[in-house]
Structures are given as C-alpha cells and as structure tokens.
Design a protein around this motif. Sequence first.
Motif, PDB file in Angstrom:
ATOM      1  N   GLY A   1       9.911 -52.577 -10.984  1.00  0.00           N
ATOM      2  CA  GLY A   1      10.048 -53.476  -9.695  1.00  0.00           C
ATOM      3  C   GLY A   1      11.318 -53.297  -8.713  1.00  0.00           C
ATOM      4  N   GLY A   2      11.769 -52.000  -8.916  1.00  0.00           N
ATOM      5  CA  GLY A   2      12.881 -51.596  -7.773  1.00  0.00           C
ATOM      6  C   GLY A   2      14.346 -51.676  -8.269  1.00  0.00           C
ATOM      7  N   TRP A   3      14.399 -51.791  -9.571  1.00  0.00           N
ATOM      8  CA  TRP A   3      15.770 -51.901  -9.889  1.00  0.00           C
ATOM      9  C   TRP A   3      16.473 -50.669 -10.567  1.00  0.00           C
ATOM     10  CZ3 TRP A   3      12.736 -56.238 -10.678  1.00  0.00           C
ATOM     11  CH2 TRP A   3      13.238 -57.382 -10.079  1.00  0.00           C
ATOM     12  N   CYS A   4      15.731 -49.618 -10.431  1.00  0.00           N
ATOM     13  CA  CYS A   4      16.150 -48.165 -10.559  1.00  0.00           C
ATOM     14  C   CYS A   4      15.771 -47.350  -9.599  1.00  0.00           C
ATOM     15  CB  CYS A   4      15.499 -47.747 -11.963  1.00  0.00           C
ATOM     16  SG  CYS A   4      15.892 -48.909 -13.416  1.00  0.00           S
ATOM     17  N   PRO A   5      16.303 -47.698  -8.367  1.00  0.00           N
ATOM     18  CA  PRO A   5      15.830 -46.855  -7.163  1.00  0.00           C
ATOM     19  C   PRO A   5      15.970 -45.361  -7.109  1.00  0.00           C
ATOM     20  CG  PRO A   5      17.709 -48.036  -6.614  1.00  0.00           C
ATOM     21  CD  PRO A   5      17.157 -48.657  -8.071  1.00  0.00           C
TER      22      PRO A   5
ATOM     23  N   ILE B   1      21.552 -33.882  -4.252  1.00  0.00           N
ATOM     24  CA  ILE B   1      21.266 -34.773  -5.207  1.00  0.00           C
ATOM     25  C   ILE B   1      22.280 -35.707  -5.155  1.00  0.00           C
ATOM     26  CG2 ILE B   1      20.978 -35.129  -7.655  1.00  0.00           C
ATOM     27  CD1 ILE B   1      20.607 -32.108  -7.801  1.00  0.00           C
ATOM     28  N   SER B   2      21.791 -36.941  -4.954  1.00  0.00           N
ATOM     29  CA  SER B   2      23.069 -38.207  -4.803  1.00  0.00           C
ATOM     30  C   SER B   2      23.192 -38.892  -6.087  1.00  0.00           C
ATOM     31  CB  SER B   2      22.436 -39.209  -3.711  1.00  0.00           C
ATOM     32  OG  SER B   2      21.213 -39.860  -4.332  1.00  0.00           O
ATOM     33  N   ASN B   3      24.270 -38.984  -6.573  1.00  0.00           N
ATOM     34  CA  ASN B   3      24.716 -39.616  -7.751  1.00  0.00           C
ATOM     35  C   ASN B   3      24.797 -41.222  -7.438  1.00  0.00           C
ATOM     36  OD1 ASN B   3      25.476 -39.947 -10.419  1.00  0.00           O
ATOM     37  ND2 ASN B   3      27.398 -38.926 -10.417  1.00  0.00           N
ATOM     38  N   GLU B   4      24.151 -41.886  -8.689  1.00  0.00           N
ATOM     39  CA  GLU B   4      24.044 -43.329  -8.452  1.00  0.00           C
ATOM     40  C   GLU B   4      25.280 -43.991  -9.076  1.00  0.00           C
ATOM     41  OE1 GLU B   4      20.986 -46.684  -9.982  1.00  0.00           O
ATOM     42  OE2 GLU B   4      20.998 -44.937 -10.984  1.00  0.00           O
ATOM     43  N   SER B   5      26.015 -44.880  -8.374  1.00  0.00           N
ATOM     44  CA  SER B   5      27.201 -45.421  -8.873  1.00  0.00           C
ATOM     45  C   SER B   5      26.788 -46.425  -9.805  1.00  0.00           C
ATOM     46  CB  SER B   5      27.877 -46.014  -7.739  1.00  0.00           C
ATOM     47  OG  SER B   5      27.144 -47.061  -7.391  1.00  0.00           O
TER      48      SER B   5
END
Length: 476
Positions: free
Chosen positions: A221-225, A472-476
């Motif tokens: 549903g988009g909570w782990c983009p 590669i972007s890290n998720e905060s």
Amino acid sequence: MDEEEQNEADLKRRIWIESKKIWKVAFPATISKFFAFGTLVVTQSFIGHISGIDLAGYALVQSLIVRFINGILLGMSSATNTLCGQAFGAGQNHMMGIYLQRSWIIELITLTILLPIFIFGTRIYKLVGQEESVANSGGYISLWFIPFVYSYVFSLTIQVFLQAQLKNMIIAWLSAFHFAIHIPVSLLFVYTLNTGVAGAMIALSLSSWFLVISEFVYVFGGWCPHSWKGFKVSAFKDLMPAAKLSISSGVMLCLELWYYAILVLLAGYMEDAKTKISAISICLNINAWEFMISIGFLVAACVRVANELGSGNVKAIKFSIKVLLGTSMAIGVFFFVLCLAFGEKLAYAFTDDDRVADTVSDLSLLLAFTIFLNGIYSVLSGVAIGAGIQGVVSIINLVCFYVIGIPLGGLLGYLTTLKVKGIWVGMIFGVLTQIITVGYITWRTDWDGQVKKASERLERFYLHSEENPEQISNES
C-alpha cells in the motif's frame, strides 16, 4: 568530575543508547511472537477442554511437526533478515524487496516438498510408536494445520523484511489484532457453531491469514516506498545462493526449536504416555511463552549485528553483543524465579487433569533452568544470523543437541529412575555445551573479516536501482 567518573558516566550513556536501539527491535518482535504463539496456545486450550485424547494429539502435532516446520521456515526467513539487515545498513534499500520475493519462492517450494509430513501424519506417528488413539487424533489434526503453515511463509518473511528496516511497531499492532480476532472466532466455531476440534483449527487458519493479508496491505500500500518497488523478475535470479543461505539458516534454527520436542517423542514410549505427553507439552508451551522474549532478543541481535556489519562498524557490534547478553540474562533470572513459584498453577490453564498438573509441578525446576538458558543461546544465535555464519552454528547445534544432549538424556531417562527428568537433564547439558561453544566462537570472531564478507555478499547479490542506477538512497 575525575577521569574514572567520566568514563563510568560515558559507559552508562552508551549502554542506555544501545539498550534503546535493542528494545526498539526486541519489544515489538517479542509482542508479535507472543501473540503469534498465543493463537496456538488458545487453540490448544480450546481443544484441551474438548477431549484429553485430542489434547495429546494436538500436542504431538504442534510439538513435533509444526515445531519442525516452524523451525525450517523461521530459520529460512532469518536468512532474509541477514540479507535485508545488511542491505539496509549499507544503504541498498531497493534490494530488500527482491530479497523478500526470493524468500517467498524458496520457502513455498520447500513447504510444498514437506507437505507429505502433514498428509501422512497418522502413519508417521504410528511408525514411531505412538499410541493408536493419539496417533489417529494427531493425524486428523495435522491435516487442519496445512493452511495455517502456508500462512507462515508470508507472515514470517514480511516481518523480518520490516524489522530489518526498523519498521517494528506495525508488526506488533498487526499481531495484536491477529490475536484479538482469534479468540472470538474460536468461541464462535467451537461453542456457538459446535464444530469441535475442526472448528478450533478453522479459527486458527482464518485468524492467521488475516495477519498475512494485513501485512500485504501495509507493504503493497505504499508504506515501504524505498524497499518495495513491486514484483520483479529479478527475484528469480541468484536463487541457488539465496537458497543455500536460507537452508543453512533453516537447519540451524530447526535444530534448536525441534530439540525439546524430542522430549514429547521419547515420553510417548514411557508408561502413562498420555499424561506425560500432555504434561511435557504444557511445560514446553510455558517455556515457549517466555521464549517469545528470547526470540525478540534473537531478532534484535540479528538486526543490530547485520545493520552494523552493513555499515562496517565493528566496535558497535561488539558492544551491542555485550549489552544484549547482559539484558537477556537478567530477564532469564526473573522468569527462573517466577517459574518456580507458579509452575503448578499455570498447568490448570491448559488442563483439568490433576495428574497432568502434578507432573508439570514435578518438572518445574528443569523448566526454570531451560527458561534461563533460552535468553543466552537465542542472543548467540541472533549474532550468528546477523553475521551470516549459520552454517557453522548448524554443525555445532547438530553435535551438541543430537550427538551429546539427546543420547545422554536417553541414558539418564531409560537406565535410571529419573525417567522424563533424566531425559530433560541430558538435553539441558546439550544446551550448555552449545552455549559454551558458540560463545567461544563469538568471542574469537574476526569482526573486521566479517565486515569484508558481508560487503562481498551484498556485492554478489546487488542489482542497480531502476529509478537511480548510480546512487542508492538510505531510508531514514
């Protein structure tokens, strides 16, 4: 403030910071495992008040087959934890969804291969010498467990996928809703619709699939983009290396989780087997309630070690292991005392049979020692999973548990007057040898070398992000 006081204050601050990081993972993981296991115990309680034979049959299936399958799937899911945790630490978030999909493919194939264990349950129980009435009941109940264990494939893997990226509280909330729904559904099927054992097992499957569907909604549903980019064909690549890591993880945890289930099997060969099987099953369930906390620390150890390996922080790994062991042992002492004080009273939550309750009370000291040791070897296992050295620990578990512990327990149980107690004492000795061995390996591990191995593993599996192939972007 002198230098000594400054160092002491600095140590307390570091312990506090590390403890917060550990509990951020361990508490939600404990809650989720607590409620997940709670559904099994609630079902056992309903069945126990329907029929004593069915209680023994359910205990046989849960303690042997379901524990075995759960160990395989939980262990294989822990391989996902290794890869996802190290990927998150290294900032390779987009790879986590691919690792998740690979785990689904590998575990669905594995479970389907193992399905005959459920289908031919009655024959298997009779083959190993269980009483005919208990074997027939267990074979019937094992068929009802099939839809339930398939839900495990998805619930376990999604949970470690979320834990690796520190999305922990959503797991706890969904697990709480899962447990809350299970009780009224069980009441509906067992008492209102009067469907007996079949109704209790239907309720178990329905509530378990509710949890899976809820997890799907959250992930899709988009909570782990950053970590879920949709279904990818690349999930079918590198299946064999991923399967190898998954299998070694599965073997490691399966050998641990199935170990005490041997008590149920060996008790089935003794006089008054129904009473002994029921009593030991109740002891194992009490142990398993506390073991949910130990599993929480296993998950925390895995996540902390994997994340820090991914980021290359060796000092943080060593300090985290010390704090994890200290905290887990303190909790073990608390439950050791609690178990000695209330062991007999807890038995009546599962049975109305005084003989079974008395047997549980007689085993309470051994149960207390088992509970204390849970926390130590769970943390060490979590460290092994986080580091990706499951294969080595699998061999250690095999030797300590099945070459030392069980044979020694058999000798004490059948050649002395200790009976079931003797079996359990021998198995506790096996756990002690495992803790000493794995503890020594952990102490002697070259963590700089493990950082290098983790980097090589991630590089081998790495695929560029479709959205940004260069960064590669890290998720905060």
